[in-house]
Design a protein around this motif. Structure first.
Motif, PDB file in Angstrom:
ATOM      1  N   UNK A   1       1.050  -0.737  -0.411  1.00  0.00           N
ATOM      2  CA  UNK A   1       0.077   0.020  -0.214  1.00  0.00           C
ATOM      3  C   UNK A   1       1.028   1.490   0.289  1.00  0.00           C
ATOM      4  N   UNK A   2       0.087   2.236  -0.729  1.00  0.00           N
ATOM      5  CA  UNK A   2       1.334   3.841  -0.314  1.00  0.00           C
ATOM      6  C   UNK A   2       0.170   4.896  -0.245  1.00  0.00           C
ATOM      7  N   UNK A   3       1.262   5.757   0.164  1.00  0.00           N
ATOM      8  CA  UNK A   3       0.005   6.821   0.614  1.00  0.00           C
ATOM      9  C   UNK A   3      -0.356   7.138  -0.303  1.00  0.00           C
ATOM     10  N   UNK A   4      -0.903   8.163  -0.193  1.00  0.00           N
ATOM     11  CA  UNK A   4      -1.325   9.231  -1.495  1.00  0.00           C
ATOM     12  C   UNK A   4      -0.412  10.383  -1.767  1.00  0.00           C
ATOM     13  N   UNK A   5       0.096  10.634  -0.005  1.00  0.00           N
ATOM     14  CA  UNK A   5       1.092  11.777  -0.820  1.00  0.00           C
ATOM     15  C   UNK A   5       2.684  11.545  -1.984  1.00  0.00           C
ATOM     16  N   UNK A   6       2.316  10.195  -1.735  1.00  0.00           N
ATOM     17  CA  UNK A   6       3.643   9.779  -2.835  1.00  0.00           C
ATOM     18  C   UNK A   6       3.016   9.754  -4.404  1.00  0.00           C
ATOM     19  N   UNK A   7       1.615  10.191  -4.520  1.00  0.00           N
ATOM     20  CA  UNK A   7       1.096   9.981  -5.582  1.00  0.00           C
ATOM     21  C   UNK A   7       2.226  11.131  -6.901  1.00  0.00           C
ATOM     22  N   UNK A   8       2.255  12.325  -5.861  1.00  0.00           N
ATOM     23  CA  UNK A   8       3.055  13.448  -6.671  1.00  0.00           C
ATOM     24  C   UNK A   8       4.302  12.545  -7.745  1.00  0.00           C
ATOM     25  N   UNK A   9       5.147  11.996  -6.846  1.00  0.00           N
ATOM     26  CA  UNK A   9       6.697  11.676  -7.128  1.00  0.00           C
ATOM     27  C   UNK A   9       6.555  10.613  -8.537  1.00  0.00           C
ATOM     28  N   UNK A  10       5.406   9.792  -7.468  1.00  0.00           N
ATOM     29  CA  UNK A  10       4.896   8.848  -9.007  1.00  0.00           C
ATOM     30  C   UNK A  10       4.896   9.222 -10.405  1.00  0.00           C
ATOM     31  N   UNK A  11       4.014   9.889 -10.275  1.00  0.00           N
ATOM     32  CA  UNK A  11       3.516  10.500 -11.217  1.00  0.00           C
ATOM     33  C   UNK A  11       4.628  11.334 -12.263  1.00  0.00           C
ATOM     34  N   UNK A  12       5.049  12.148 -11.627  1.00  0.00           N
ATOM     35  CA  UNK A  12       6.631  12.529 -11.946  1.00  0.00           C
ATOM     36  C   UNK A  12       6.995  11.422 -12.685  1.00  0.00           C
ATOM     37  N   UNK A  13       7.259  10.323 -12.117  1.00  0.00           N
ATOM     38  CA  UNK A  13       7.767   9.354 -12.754  1.00  0.00           C
ATOM     39  C   UNK A  13       7.164   8.598 -14.081  1.00  0.00           C
ATOM     40  N   UNK A  14       5.975   8.706 -13.717  1.00  0.00           N
ATOM     41  CA  UNK A  14       5.291   8.699 -15.187  1.00  0.00           C
ATOM     42  C   UNK A  14       5.679   8.793 -16.290  1.00  0.00           C
ATOM     43  N   UNK A  15       5.817  11.187 -16.335  1.00  0.00           N
ATOM     44  CA  UNK A  15       5.514  11.597 -17.120  1.00  0.00           C
ATOM     45  C   UNK A  15       7.286  11.396 -17.672  1.00  0.00           C
ATOM     46  N   UNK A  16       7.712  11.089 -16.904  1.00  0.00           N
ATOM     47  CA  UNK A  16       9.713  11.489 -17.099  1.00  0.00           C
ATOM     48  C   UNK A  16       9.935   9.669 -18.325  1.00  0.00           C
ATOM     49  N   UNK A  17       9.643   8.805 -18.102  1.00  0.00           N
ATOM     50  CA  UNK A  17       9.516   7.374 -18.516  1.00  0.00           C
ATOM     51  C   UNK A  17       8.700   7.829 -19.910  1.00  0.00           C
ATOM     52  N   UNK A  18       7.269   8.269 -19.890  1.00  0.00           N
ATOM     53  CA  UNK A  18       7.020   8.394 -21.421  1.00  0.00           C
ATOM     54  C   UNK A  18       6.904   9.877 -21.978  1.00  0.00           C
ATOM     55  N   UNK A  19       8.221  10.359 -21.937  1.00  0.00           N
ATOM     56  CA  UNK A  19       8.334  11.773 -22.624  1.00  0.00           C
ATOM     57  C   UNK A  19       9.891  11.470 -22.840  1.00  0.00           C
ATOM     58  N   UNK A  20      10.251  10.290 -22.037  1.00  0.00           N
ATOM     59  CA  UNK A  20      11.976  10.255 -22.006  1.00  0.00           C
ATOM     60  C   UNK A  20      12.212   9.053 -22.462  1.00  0.00           C
ATOM     61  N   UNK A  21      11.232   8.108 -22.664  1.00  0.00           N
ATOM     62  CA  UNK A  21      10.826   7.235 -22.816  1.00  0.00           C
ATOM     63  C   UNK A  21      12.449   6.134 -22.280  1.00  0.00           C
ATOM     64  N   UNK A  22      12.335   6.707 -20.560  1.00  0.00           N
ATOM     65  CA  UNK A  22      13.375   6.099 -19.833  1.00  0.00           C
ATOM     66  C   UNK A  22      12.943   4.505 -19.427  1.00  0.00           C
ATOM     67  N   UNK A  23      14.275   3.958 -19.193  1.00  0.00           N
ATOM     68  CA  UNK A  23      13.971   2.526 -18.524  1.00  0.00           C
ATOM     69  C   UNK A  23      13.936   2.784 -16.768  1.00  0.00           C
TER      70      UNK A  23
END
Length: 103
Positions: A48-70
């Motif tokens: 389970x994850x804290x709702x407050x961690x969503x910002x960091x997870x969404x940042x990770x998602x954008x970086x992964x998507x935009x820069x195709x990072x592994x």
């Protein structure tokens, strides 16, 4: 008449599936980011994850998507971004302290 605003609890725990969906992360990538200690679950057993961690997870998602990072590159970038935020915060505190002593 009074009204109560109902805000989601910032520290409310989200289940793994819901957290991944809200963050926009594939479940495999989320697992890898947990393994790299980039995203830390509240409860490692229940995942389970804290709702407050969503910002960091969404940042990770954008970086992964935009820069195709592994996952490994994404973990490095997330750590560097965190380090930059910490250094900027420390600089701001030093500047505030320094400005108290200026005449």
């Amino acid at each position: 008449e009074t009204f109560e605003a109902l805000w989601p609890d910032a520290d409310c725990a989200l289940a793994f599936d819901e957290f991944a969906e809200r963050a926009g992360l594939a479940q495999d990538l989320l697992r890898q980011l947990v393994e790299y200690d980039v995203l830390l679950p509240l409860d490692a057993t229940a995942m389970t994850f804290a709702r407050s961690s969503l910002g960091a997870a969404q940042t990770a998602c954008r970086l992964h998507r935009d820069f195709e990072l592994d996952a490994a590159a994404l973990a490095l970038v997330m750590r560097l971004l965190d380090r930059i935020r910490n250094l900027e915060s420390a600089m701001g505190a030093l500047e505030a302290r320094q400005s108290q002593y200026r005449f």
